[in-house]
Design a protein around this motif. Structure first.
Motif, PDB file in Angstrom:
ATOM      1  N   MET A 232       0.842  -1.183   0.000  1.00 24.03           N
ATOM      2  CA  MET A 232       0.000   0.000   0.000  1.00 24.03           C
ATOM      3  C   MET A 232       0.875   1.230   0.000  1.00 24.03           C
ATOM      4  O   MET A 232       1.834   1.314   0.743  1.00 24.03           O
TER       5      MET A 232
ATOM      6  N   TYR B 160      -3.105   3.431  -3.868  1.00 21.41           N
ATOM      7  CA  TYR B 160      -2.454   2.138  -3.749  1.00 21.41           C
ATOM      8  C   TYR B 160      -1.745   1.834  -5.066  1.00 21.41           C
ATOM      9  O   TYR B 160      -2.369   1.831  -6.130  1.00 21.41           O
TER      10      TYR B 160
ATOM     11  N   THR C 198       0.771  -3.397  -5.661  1.00 22.10           N
ATOM     12  CA  THR C 198       0.540  -3.734  -4.251  1.00 22.10           C
ATOM     13  C   THR C 198      -0.944  -3.779  -3.902  1.00 22.10           C
ATOM     14  O   THR C 198      -1.284  -3.981  -2.742  1.00 22.10           O
ATOM     15  N   ARG C 199      -1.812  -3.616  -4.888  1.00 23.03           N
ATOM     16  CA  ARG C 199      -3.250  -3.627  -4.607  1.00 23.03           C
ATOM     17  C   ARG C 199      -3.731  -5.019  -4.233  1.00 23.03           C
ATOM     18  O   ARG C 199      -3.226  -6.020  -4.728  1.00 23.03           O
ATOM     19  N   LYS C 200      -4.711  -5.053  -3.361  1.00 20.35           N
ATOM     20  CA  LYS C 200      -5.319  -6.319  -2.970  1.00 20.35           C
ATOM     21  C   LYS C 200      -6.113  -6.890  -4.137  1.00 20.35           C
ATOM     22  O   LYS C 200      -6.420  -6.181  -5.096  1.00 20.35           O
ATOM     23  N   PRO C 201      -6.459  -8.179  -4.075  1.00 19.68           N
ATOM     24  CA  PRO C 201      -7.259  -8.774  -5.152  1.00 19.68           C
ATOM     25  C   PRO C 201      -8.569  -8.023  -5.356  1.00 19.68           C
ATOM     26  O   PRO C 201      -9.017  -7.282  -4.469  1.00 19.68           O
TER      27      PRO C 201
ATOM     28  N   MET D 190     -11.027  -1.684   4.136  1.00 18.18           N
ATOM     29  CA  MET D 190     -10.979  -0.499   3.280  1.00 18.18           C
ATOM     30  C   MET D 190     -11.950   0.571   3.738  1.00 18.18           C
ATOM     31  O   MET D 190     -11.685   1.761   3.625  1.00 18.18           O
TER      32      MET D 190
ATOM     33  N   ARG E 218     -10.040  -3.726  -8.384  1.00 19.07           N
ATOM     34  CA  ARG E 218      -9.204  -3.564  -7.193  1.00 19.07           C
ATOM     35  C   ARG E 218      -9.315  -2.120  -6.689  1.00 19.07           C
ATOM     36  O   ARG E 218      -9.510  -1.194  -7.473  1.00 19.07           O
TER      37      ARG E 218
END
Length: 208
Positions: free
Chosen positions: A1, A63, A67-70, A167, A184
Motif C-alpha cells: 500500500m 495504492y 501492491t493492490r489487494k485482489p 478499506m 481492485r
C-alpha cells in the motif's frame, strides 16, 4: 500500500493532490447552491460539528498497482431492485460512495459526486452509492433532493460493506473508493471528499 503523501516519487503526486484539493474547495463553495446551501445538516458538516456520524480524517490514499489487494467480491441490490455484482463492474473504473441520508458531510459532497458523475459518464466511468442505513423512501428522497442520477445499493444488511472490510471502517461515513478496471481498490478518500481531489484520483485510475 502506498500513501499518496508518502509514496516514492510522491512529491509530484502531493503537489497534484494539493492543487486539486484547492480547486475542489473553490468548486465546493460554488456548488453549494439551492437545496445543498439551505440544508441544515450540510451546514452542520461545514461547521465541523461532527454530529450523527463518525467523521473520517479526510485522508487520501492511493495504492500502487503492484501492491493492490485482489479484486473486491460482492453482490448487492440497488434500490430499483436490480441485482448487481462486482464482476459486472470489471472493465470500468468505478466510484463507490458509502453514505446515508442523515450524514451531514454526505449532504455536502452529494453535489460534487453528481457533478463528477456527469463529467465522467461519457468516458465509461461508473458511480454507485452504497447506503448503509436508510429505508428506500428515505434514500430516494435524498437522491431527489440532491438530483442524483447514479444509483445506490441498499446495503442495510451490510453485505457490500463487509466485502470492503479493511478499506471502509465501519461507521466512518462518508468513505469513497475508486476501483480500477480489474475491480481492485486504487484509492480511498476517508471522510468528506473534495471534488478536485477525487477527480485527480479517477483520472489517474482511468489512465492505467
Amino acid at each position: 500500500m502506498t500513501d499518496a503523501l508518502n509514496a516514492p516519487g510522491g512529491l509530484s503526486r502531493r503537489r497534484l493532490l494539493t492543487a486539486a484539493g484547492a480547486l475542489g474547495a473553490v468548486g465546493l463553495a460554488a456548488a453549494l447552491s439551492g437545496c445543498a446551501a439551505d440544508d441544515p445538516l450540510a451546514q452542520q458538516a461545514r461547521a465541523g460539528d461532527n454530529k450523527n456520524y463518525v467523521a473520517g480524517d479526510g485522508s487520501v490514499t492511493e495504492y500502487a498497482k503492484d501492491t493492490r489487494k485482489p479484486p473486491v467480491d460482492f453482490t448487492g441490490v440497488l434500490y430499483d431492485g436490480t441485482k448487481l455484482g462486482s464482476k459486472d463492474l470489471v472493465g470500468h473504473v468505478t466510484v463507490l460512495n458509502f453514505w446515508f441520508a442523515a450524514c451531514a458531510p454526505c449532504r455536502v459532497e452529494a453535489p460534487e459526486l453528481e457533478a463528477l458523475h456527469t463529467e465522467f459518464k461519457p468516458q465509461g466511468i461508473v458511480f454507485y452509492g452504497v447506503n448503509l442505513r436508510d429505508e428506500q423512501g428515505t434514500a430516494e428522497a435524498f437522491e431527489q433532493s440532491f438530483k442524483l442520477t447514479y444509483p445506490s445499493f441498499n446495503d442495510k444488511d451490510g453485505q457490500v460493506l463487509l466485502a470492503m472490510s479493511g478499506m471502509v471502517p465501519p461507521g466512518a461515513v462518508p468513505t469513497t473508493l475508486v476501483l480500477d478496471k480489474q475491480g481492485r481498490v486504487a484509492s480511498r478518500v476517508l471522510g468528506q471528499l473534495e471534488r478536485g481531489t477525487l477527480k485527480t484520483l479517477i483520472t489517474s485510475a482511468a489512465a492505467e
